[in-house]
Design a protein around this motif. Structure first.
Motif, mmCIF file in Angstrom:
data_model
loop_
_atom_site.group_PDB
_atom_site.id
_atom_site.type_symbol
_atom_site.label_atom_id
_atom_site.label_comp_id
_atom_site.label_asym_id
_atom_site.label_seq_id
_atom_site.Cartn_x
_atom_site.Cartn_y
_atom_site.Cartn_z
ATOM 1 N N PHE A 6 0.842 -1.195 0.000
ATOM 2 C CA PHE A 6 0.000 0.000 0.000
ATOM 3 C C PHE A 6 0.880 1.249 0.000
ATOM 4 O O PHE A 6 1.632 1.481 0.941
ATOM 5 C CB PHE A 6 -0.897 -0.023 1.235
ATOM 6 C CG PHE A 6 -1.960 1.030 1.310
ATOM 7 C CD1 PHE A 6 -2.402 1.711 0.188
ATOM 8 C CD2 PHE A 6 -2.540 1.344 2.538
ATOM 9 C CE1 PHE A 6 -3.394 2.680 0.273
ATOM 10 C CE2 PHE A 6 -3.535 2.301 2.636
ATOM 11 C CZ PHE A 6 -3.949 2.974 1.510
ATOM 12 N N ASN A 7 0.793 2.027 -1.065
ATOM 13 C CA ASN A 7 1.396 3.361 -1.103
ATOM 14 C C ASN A 7 0.387 4.310 -0.451
ATOM 15 O O ASN A 7 -0.671 4.589 -1.010
ATOM 16 C CB ASN A 7 1.686 3.775 -2.548
ATOM 17 C CG ASN A 7 2.281 5.174 -2.652
ATOM 18 O OD1 ASN A 7 1.990 6.060 -1.869
ATOM 19 N ND2 ASN A 7 3.118 5.382 -3.658
ATOM 20 N N LEU A 38 4.523 -0.832 3.148
ATOM 21 C CA LEU A 38 4.019 0.526 2.983
ATOM 22 C C LEU A 38 5.059 1.391 2.284
ATOM 23 O O LEU A 38 6.263 1.247 2.512
ATOM 24 C CB LEU A 38 3.688 1.158 4.335
ATOM 25 C CG LEU A 38 2.607 0.490 5.188
ATOM 26 C CD1 LEU A 38 2.470 1.227 6.512
ATOM 27 C CD2 LEU A 38 1.276 0.446 4.451
ATOM 28 N N GLN A 39 4.568 2.315 1.464
ATOM 29 C CA GLN A 39 5.435 3.301 0.814
ATOM 30 C C GLN A 39 4.869 4.704 1.038
ATOM 31 O O GLN A 39 3.702 4.857 1.349
ATOM 32 C CB GLN A 39 5.557 3.023 -0.692
ATOM 33 C CG GLN A 39 6.062 1.629 -1.044
ATOM 34 C CD GLN A 39 4.940 0.612 -1.085
ATOM 35 O OE1 GLN A 39 3.871 0.853 -1.650
ATOM 36 N NE2 GLN A 39 5.169 -0.558 -0.480
ATOM 37 N N GLY A 186 5.603 -3.655 -3.370
ATOM 38 C CA GLY A 186 5.783 -2.211 -3.356
ATOM 39 C C GLY A 186 5.242 -1.526 -4.585
ATOM 40 O O GLY A 186 4.727 -2.147 -5.522
ATOM 41 N N ASP A 187 5.379 -0.204 -4.555
ATOM 42 C CA ASP A 187 5.068 0.643 -5.700
ATOM 43 C C ASP A 187 6.315 0.632 -6.578
ATOM 44 O O ASP A 187 7.299 1.315 -6.287
ATOM 45 C CB ASP A 187 4.729 2.059 -5.220
ATOM 46 C CG ASP A 187 4.460 3.019 -6.366
ATOM 47 O OD1 ASP A 187 4.568 2.609 -7.540
ATOM 48 O OD2 ASP A 187 4.177 4.205 -6.088
ATOM 49 N N HIS A 244 -3.374 5.771 -4.416
ATOM 50 C CA HIS A 244 -3.231 4.389 -4.871
ATOM 51 C C HIS A 244 -4.251 3.513 -4.156
ATOM 52 O O HIS A 244 -4.664 3.809 -3.038
ATOM 53 C CB HIS A 244 -1.846 3.830 -4.517
ATOM 54 C CG HIS A 244 -0.735 4.348 -5.357
ATOM 55 N ND1 HIS A 244 0.029 3.544 -6.177
ATOM 56 C CD2 HIS A 244 -0.220 5.597 -5.495
ATOM 57 C CE1 HIS A 244 0.959 4.255 -6.771
ATOM 58 N NE2 HIS A 244 0.823 5.512 -6.369
ATOM 59 N N ARG A 245 -4.597 2.410 -4.777
ATOM 60 C CA ARG A 245 -5.319 1.350 -4.095
ATOM 61 C C ARG A 245 -4.316 0.394 -3.455
ATOM 62 O O ARG A 245 -3.192 0.241 -3.937
ATOM 63 C CB ARG A 245 -6.213 0.590 -5.070
ATOM 64 C CG ARG A 245 -7.347 1.453 -5.622
ATOM 65 C CD ARG A 245 -8.338 0.633 -6.407
ATOM 66 N NE ARG A 245 -9.468 1.461 -6.822
ATOM 67 C CZ ARG A 245 -10.666 1.000 -7.146
ATOM 68 N NH1 ARG A 245 -10.893 -0.315 -7.128
ATOM 69 N NH2 ARG A 245 -11.634 1.821 -7.505
ATOM 70 N N ALA A 246 -4.734 -0.248 -2.382
ATOM 71 C CA ALA A 246 -3.927 -1.303 -1.783
ATOM 72 C C ALA A 246 -4.128 -2.593 -2.570
ATOM 73 O O ALA A 246 -5.202 -2.852 -3.106
ATOM 74 C CB ALA A 246 -4.323 -1.505 -0.330
ATOM 75 N N LEU A 247 -3.081 -3.414 -2.628
ATOM 76 C CA LEU A 247 -3.143 -4.693 -3.325
ATOM 77 C C LEU A 247 -2.956 -5.801 -2.286
ATOM 78 O O LEU A 247 -1.987 -5.780 -1.519
ATOM 79 C CB LEU A 247 -2.049 -4.767 -4.389
ATOM 80 C CG LEU A 247 -2.084 -5.959 -5.339
ATOM 81 C CD1 LEU A 247 -3.355 -5.929 -6.201
ATOM 82 C CD2 LEU A 247 -0.849 -5.965 -6.238
#
Length: 254
Positions: A6-7, A38-39, A186-187, A244-247
């Motif tokens: 999740f960014n 997390l980013q 990550g992103d 962003h959406r979380a994946l």
């Protein structure tokens, strides 16, 4: 085991442009991840109420094992490159990794950076911009997962075209001697199947993640090397926080 990346856009929501720490905590809790990358994470930044966003996430998801790695130190607009280590008493920004399972080792890997300003044309714009990229790191943990030791990585790669694959190849090379299976989350600022092609790792989760309201591309990824497979369809979740959406995906070792 449930994995998520999740960014978080330092906890800011595009709904009202505010950083609401309770809303951020609920967003993390609702992901119900066992291991979370997390980013764009703040610590001691005025724009996010001086909070430690890693610690808030850890409390929300019940993750006793967590780390933050700074890439920038100071306030936005005047910040400078950080070491990637936890630097007390300094406003910082970087990446984080959180685990409900025990962690036997932590490390921070610096990724290769371009020096000086480079020309970039951003999507939807015609003008050439000279941009200075920020430092990039990967935060690495060896986790005692239910199926045995597993290497997990959180990172945020550059947006500068052509340089992300260079960082990704270097990262994978440096992970070669760590326990398998290994998971990279990550992103990555690379779309679709490109990260899998660059790394040779297999994709655990697919889903459009950016922009949040009407996503048209996948910038956020969960990749694996070794005996790890998804046990459910992956989810791309609009948490009400971030651009962003979380994946999210459920996985098992085999």
């Amino acid at each position: 085991m449930r994995l998520a990346t999740f960014n978080i856009l330092h906890g800011r929501s595009l709904v009202d442009r505010e950083v609401d720490l309770d809303r951020y905590a609920r967003a993390v809790a609702d992901l119900d991840a066992d291991v979370l990358a997390l980013q764009e994470v703040d610590r001691d930044q005025p724009r996010s109420h001086g909070a430690d966003l890693t610690a808030i996430a850890a409390d929300a998801m019940g993750a006793p094992h967590h780390r933050f790695a700074a890439t920038l130190t100071g306030l936005p607009g005047v910040w400078t490159g950080a070491t990637g280590d936890h630097q007390p008493n300094a406003a910082s920004y970087g990446v984080a990794l959180l685990s409900r399972y025990p962690v036997t080792s932590w490390s921070v890997l610096k990724l290769p950076a371009l020096r000086g300003r480079v020309p970039v044309v951003f999507p939807g714009r015609r003008r050439l911009n000279m941009v200075l990229d920020e430092p990039r790191v990967a935060l690495v943990a060896v986790v005692e997962a239910p199926g045995g030791p597993m290497t997990v990585v959180s990172t945020h790669l550059t947006f500068i075209p052509g340089w992300g694959p260079v960082q990704l190849r270097r990262l994978v090379y440096r992970l070669a001697d760590l326990p398998r299976p290994a998971v990279l989350m990550g992103d990555l600022n690379l779309v679709g199947s490109r990260p899998a092609q660059v790394t040779g790792w297999h994709t655990l989760a697919e889903g459009l993640t950016f922009p949040v309201a009407d996503p048209n591309r996948q910038l956020d990824h969960i990749l694996a090397d070794g005996p790890l497979r998804p046990t459910s369809d992956s989810l791309s979740i609009d948490t009400g926080v971030s651009d962003h959406r979380a994946l999210v995906v459920e996985v098992e070792q085999y």
